[in-house]
Design a protein around this motif. Structure first.
Motif, PDB file in Angstrom:
ATOM      1  N   LEU A 446      41.356  40.567  39.089  1.00 54.55           N
ATOM      2  CA  LEU A 446      40.144  40.043  39.723  1.00 54.55           C
ATOM      3  C   LEU A 446      40.390  38.680  40.344  1.00 54.55           C
ATOM      4  O   LEU A 446      41.023  37.816  39.757  1.00 54.55           O
ATOM      5  CB  LEU A 446      39.012  39.925  38.707  1.00 54.55           C
ATOM      6  N   SER A 457      28.563  46.476  36.211  1.00 54.31           N
ATOM      7  CA  SER A 457      28.332  47.828  36.712  1.00 54.31           C
ATOM      8  C   SER A 457      27.324  48.471  35.775  1.00 54.31           C
ATOM      9  O   SER A 457      27.500  48.427  34.564  1.00 54.31           O
ATOM     10  CB  SER A 457      29.626  48.630  36.701  1.00 54.31           C
TER      11      SER A 457
ATOM     12  N   LEU B 248      30.469  51.462  39.304  1.00 51.51           N
ATOM     13  CA  LEU B 248      31.698  51.990  38.700  1.00 51.51           C
ATOM     14  C   LEU B 248      31.396  52.946  37.549  1.00 51.51           C
ATOM     15  O   LEU B 248      32.222  53.791  37.208  1.00 51.51           O
ATOM     16  CB  LEU B 248      32.551  50.837  38.161  1.00 51.51           C
ATOM     17  N   ILE B 249      30.235  52.795  36.935  1.00 50.05           N
ATOM     18  CA  ILE B 249      29.897  53.633  35.793  1.00 50.05           C
ATOM     19  C   ILE B 249      29.518  55.037  36.249  1.00 50.05           C
ATOM     20  O   ILE B 249      30.035  56.027  35.749  1.00 50.05           O
ATOM     21  CB  ILE B 249      28.707  53.030  35.011  1.00 50.05           C
ATOM     22  N   CYS B 458      24.678  48.248  31.186  1.00 49.58           N
ATOM     23  CA  CYS B 458      25.701  47.670  32.054  1.00 49.58           C
ATOM     24  C   CYS B 458      27.006  47.380  31.318  1.00 49.58           C
ATOM     25  O   CYS B 458      27.026  47.220  30.101  1.00 49.58           O
ATOM     26  CB  CYS B 458      25.198  46.371  32.673  1.00 49.58           C
ATOM     27  N   LEU B 459      28.046  47.312  32.097  1.00 47.28           N
ATOM     28  CA  LEU B 459      29.349  46.885  31.623  1.00 47.28           C
ATOM     29  C   LEU B 459      29.755  45.736  32.534  1.00 47.28           C
ATOM     30  O   LEU B 459      29.789  45.895  33.754  1.00 47.28           O
ATOM     31  CB  LEU B 459      30.330  48.054  31.732  1.00 47.28           C
ATOM     32  N   CYS B 460      30.029  44.585  31.949  1.00 45.48           N
ATOM     33  CA  CYS B 460      30.270  43.396  32.762  1.00 45.48           C
ATOM     34  C   CYS B 460      31.660  42.837  32.493  1.00 45.48           C
ATOM     35  O   CYS B 460      32.247  43.076  31.446  1.00 45.48           O
ATOM     36  CB  CYS B 460      29.235  42.322  32.444  1.00 45.48           C
ATOM     37  N   THR B 461      32.155  42.109  33.464  1.00 43.74           N
ATOM     38  CA  THR B 461      33.399  41.407  33.216  1.00 43.74           C
ATOM     39  C   THR B 461      33.063  39.952  32.897  1.00 43.74           C
ATOM     40  O   THR B 461      32.086  39.410  33.395  1.00 43.74           O
ATOM     41  CB  THR B 461      34.365  41.490  34.408  1.00 43.74           C
ATOM     42  N   ASN B 462      33.856  39.367  32.026  1.00 36.18           N
ATOM     43  CA  ASN B 462      33.661  37.955  31.681  1.00 36.18           C
ATOM     44  C   ASN B 462      34.743  37.085  32.303  1.00 36.18           C
ATOM     45  O   ASN B 462      34.823  35.906  32.037  1.00 36.18           O
ATOM     46  CB  ASN B 462      33.700  37.795  30.164  1.00 36.18           C
ATOM     47  N   LYS B 463      35.590  37.730  33.125  1.00 39.62           N
ATOM     48  CA  LYS B 463      36.701  36.989  33.718  1.00 39.62           C
ATOM     49  C   LYS B 463      36.212  36.192  34.919  1.00 39.62           C
ATOM     50  O   LYS B 463      35.411  36.673  35.709  1.00 39.62           O
ATOM     51  CB  LYS B 463      37.784  37.969  34.181  1.00 39.62           C
ATOM     52  N   THR B 464      36.726  35.000  35.038  1.00 40.01           N
ATOM     53  CA  THR B 464      36.364  34.209  36.202  1.00 40.01           C
ATOM     54  C   THR B 464      37.287  34.507  37.378  1.00 40.01           C
ATOM     55  O   THR B 464      36.958  34.209  38.515  1.00 40.01           O
ATOM     56  CB  THR B 464      36.437  32.707  35.876  1.00 40.01           C
ATOM     57  N   GLY B 465      38.428  35.130  37.118  1.00 40.48           N
ATOM     58  CA  GLY B 465      39.302  35.532  38.211  1.00 40.48           C
ATOM     59  C   GLY B 465      40.379  34.511  38.544  1.00 40.48           C
ATOM     60  O   GLY B 465      40.362  33.376  38.068  1.00 40.48           O
TER      61      GLY B 465
END
Lengths: 470, 470
Positions: A446, A457, B248-249, B458-465
């Motif tokens: 990412l 999502s 995406l889900i 929901c499914l989330c990302t916690n990454k800032t990238g």
């Protein structure tokens, strides 16, 4: 309910190490069959078949369909799926420091005055699913009949990591023990667990995304929820977690362990003279405030039994009698949307009447709850006379249909059965693996973005809902 | 790329009914191997093995492990999963009115001046995945080697319903044909498709949740997206759909069909003297505006080829040469985050350099894109000199690693191969079935609530990238 074998015994994964019994079984099968073979072998045409079978078995590469003699497609299809896409999911169970497992059992016993811990067992309570999962992975693979996952001992091989902390038991170590030794602290346990996890290389690798942690009690792990929220959490409901901490996508709703005995009698309403039964705490917080209102309304109905009662051996006996002799069992929300009573009702074949608008239910991909329960909106349930007259209107035939369906799905709620809750939990967890892997790979690449909203999502419902499901 | 056999032919599922070719293959293999067997058979010990192999092959019940000669457990586990939990997902393909399938191919041919439709084939273009899925389900099960789904002809048996509309082809029927007959209307097709779907009992049953629809072109079905948004959509990206329409889900990112030939030569950089290659449209809307900026910056670099060019046979030849002789291939965002060029680069073993911050990628649960591509943030990519010097710093060894990984995953992007994109799409769709079933069952019993927000999981990302993945 009897708690299963002692933890000290079951913790040894090599209890039944050798599988010599299965190989000797092969040999005797060989002997039995070879006489049959001798009778067949006279014809020389058979010999050609034998040759064919020979190179079939020995010379075929192992990745080809193993049985070209059965070209009907069925065997080949299954074998194909089995050998490529659907190999069993591999689970590594951490050998946690004992303060997170057996130490909690001992703490619970100590708070109740015990000093001989050799006899301590995991105590029966409604969130003891965590125990059954731990015990399951401590059995040998031969004993784990029908399990969709296999335990591996090398973390490098693992698809998923199970953290077998007794988070729900920890919460009740000091419950109802005001005078007891307050040496045990659940909050301290939670903090130390996270400290321990953050030292683990496999936890850090994917920020816990491929880890599975049971937190059956809605308050379990509440203090460290933000630190473990990436994991697959095994929860009773989402009452105490925020949407960014828990969801139907990432997590799993698991059943409470039922606390009254399963009904083993015949289907029917002959011995079920009570229309509607409820026994439990009249006074609850939040969504559970409805309970007192329902009490006021239903107490006056002749064919309804609605009683205040807390968890005790005696009350459980009374509840068993009530649930086994009633057509319907009332399941209002507790402090959170779920309550153990639903699962008691299911195994009692007492048709659940669910008054809990935000409830989420275990295994809903394989269980159509509309077939085993009646859902009634909170508002509607409080209209004077509505609930009792709705239920009186349900025909005996319809009740029998409900009972039949209840009987069919009740095994999903039996933690102690081979085809029960434990295997289904592992199956459901396994189904989450593709999304877990996707999110892990996606996180790795990412790019930093300026997002106005979190990167999520979602799967949404577009249904506005009903007043009652019947 | 050659389009596969004509639709009229392929629509007959019994085209190649008998699989006599495969059985004759068995016989010749038998002949070849039997001489080997003769040499082996001299020893009598071998004869015992032959006997063993015989009853193994002929006398074992079909549901037992097919190969007890390999008792290491792996085979048995796989077979168990195969024969119980992981039966193939059953897909029903609608026999759509021809205006949604073959009629669109004819419309495309008519707009190009054809009058003899017997020779019309589905035309090659970047979103022809929809064709391959349709053609796949029109093959016999014997031909559908390794497919994770089985076609069923009775909708009652179906787990999922495939709506084989050529939604992407419909969009380009009139493209670049200003003088052509404007009789064809994509918008009319979309409206009529929804009208047709809404008459189908299986569509109405679950509001389309268990239906699968390809909409590869980001503009495909744009007019009716709200009416089909419950379905599993096969998309190239989420550039033109709202978060409540695609995710995406629920949905699947599918690859573009690559439009230049796969590179079949050796791995290595000897014949790849260009550092970075790009050929495509310089001017794009939205996120694609970065292209012009990248042109300005990279045009002056000696070892970079960056050229404006639109889709044409000649340009495809030039792009093939370029991608086959470059170390890296630039993949900036187009009008939407995805672009066909990524898949051309992958099959060219030209390491993709992706400058598209919001891109979503196909099959990311099984493909770790960080191993096959370099991600660079849009902002970083525009720093003068940054991109070229970043790439010059990548060692030959590292490029070879990328190429090896590219080669390993390239089959996922081949729509025409048995172990290719089509089977993987069905596998990925199958993985969504548990969540689909859960949402269907949940919708049936939902109680009317006053929610301040939509009812979503929901499914989330916690990454800032990162700024770059390398």
């Amino acid at each position: 309910m009897e708690a299963p074998s002692t933890p000290s015994k079951s913790r040894n994964p090599n209890k039944f190490q050798s599988s010599s019994s299965s190989s000797s079984h092969h040999h005797s099968a060989m002997a039995r069959k070879s006489s049959l073979v001798k009778q067949t072998i006279v014809c020389s045409a058979c010999f050609v078949l034998v040759l064919y079978a020979f190179f079939n078995t020995f010379l075929h590469p192992t990745d080809s369909p193993p049985s070209p003699l059965f070209p009907d497609g069925v065997v080949r299809d299954d074998v194909f799926v089995g050998s490529t896409a659907a190999s069993k999911v591999k689970v590594f169970m951490y050998d946690l420091p004992r303060q997170f497992t057996v130490g909690i059992i001992e703490g619970h016993a100590r708070a109740r005055g015990s000093s001989d811990f050799s006899k301590s067992r995991y105590p029966g309570h409604q969130h003891m699913g965590e125990w059954y999962l731990f015990a399951d992975l401590n059995r040998t693979e031969e004993e784990r009949v029908g399990s969709p996952v296999v335990r591996v001992y090398d973390p490098e091989e693992a698809d998923l990591f199970f953290v077998p902390v007794f988070s729900s038991l920890s919460l009740i170590v000091n419950t109802n023990r005001p005078g007891a030794d307050q040496a045990y602290s659940d909050e301290k346990m939670q903090d130390e667990l996270v400290q321990w996890l953050e030292q683990q290389v496999y936890w850090r690798r994917n920020s816990g995304r491929d880890h599975v942690i049971a937190a059956g009690d809605p308050n379990a792990l509440y203090r460290v929820m933000d630190q473990v929220k990436n994991s697959v959490l095994l929860l009773s409901d989402f009452g105490r977690v925020r949407p960014d901490q828990g969801s139907l996508i990432k997590d799993l709703i698991i059943p409470y362990a039922h606390r009254i005995n399963s009904y083993t009698g015949e289907l029917g309403v002959e011995k079920r003279n009570t229309l509607l039964f409820f026994m439990g705490n009249r006074y609850r917080k939040d969504g559970g405030k409805i309970r007192d209102l329902l009490f006021q309304m239903l107490e006056t109905e002749d064919d309804v039994i609605i009683k205040h009662g807390t968890q005790s051996r005696e009350n459980r006996r009374a509840a068993t009698r009530g649930m086994h002799t009633s057509k319907f069992c009332l399941n209002p929300a507790g402090d959170t949307p779920s309550a153990c009573r639903l699962f008691d009702a299911i195994v009692s074949l007492c048709v659940p009447v669910i008054v809990s608008d935000s409830i989420e239910l275990p295994f809903e991909d394989v269980i159509d709850y509309k077939k085993i329960a009646i859902f009634v909106g909170t508002k509607a349930s409080l209209r004077p006379g509505y609930l009792a007259s709705l239920l009186r209107g349900v025909s005996t035939e319809r009740i029998l249909e409900f009972q039949k369906e209840l009987k069919q799905v009740s095994h999903y709620f039996e933690y102690g059965e081979p085809n029960g809750a434990v295997n289904e939990i592992w199956r459901q967890v396994s189904q989450k693996l593709p999304l877990i892997k996707l999110m892990i790979n996606r996180d790795k690449r990412l790019i930093k973005r300026d997002l106005s909203e979190p990167d999520c999502s979602c799967l949404c419902t577009n249904k506005t809902g009903f007043v009652t499901s019947i």
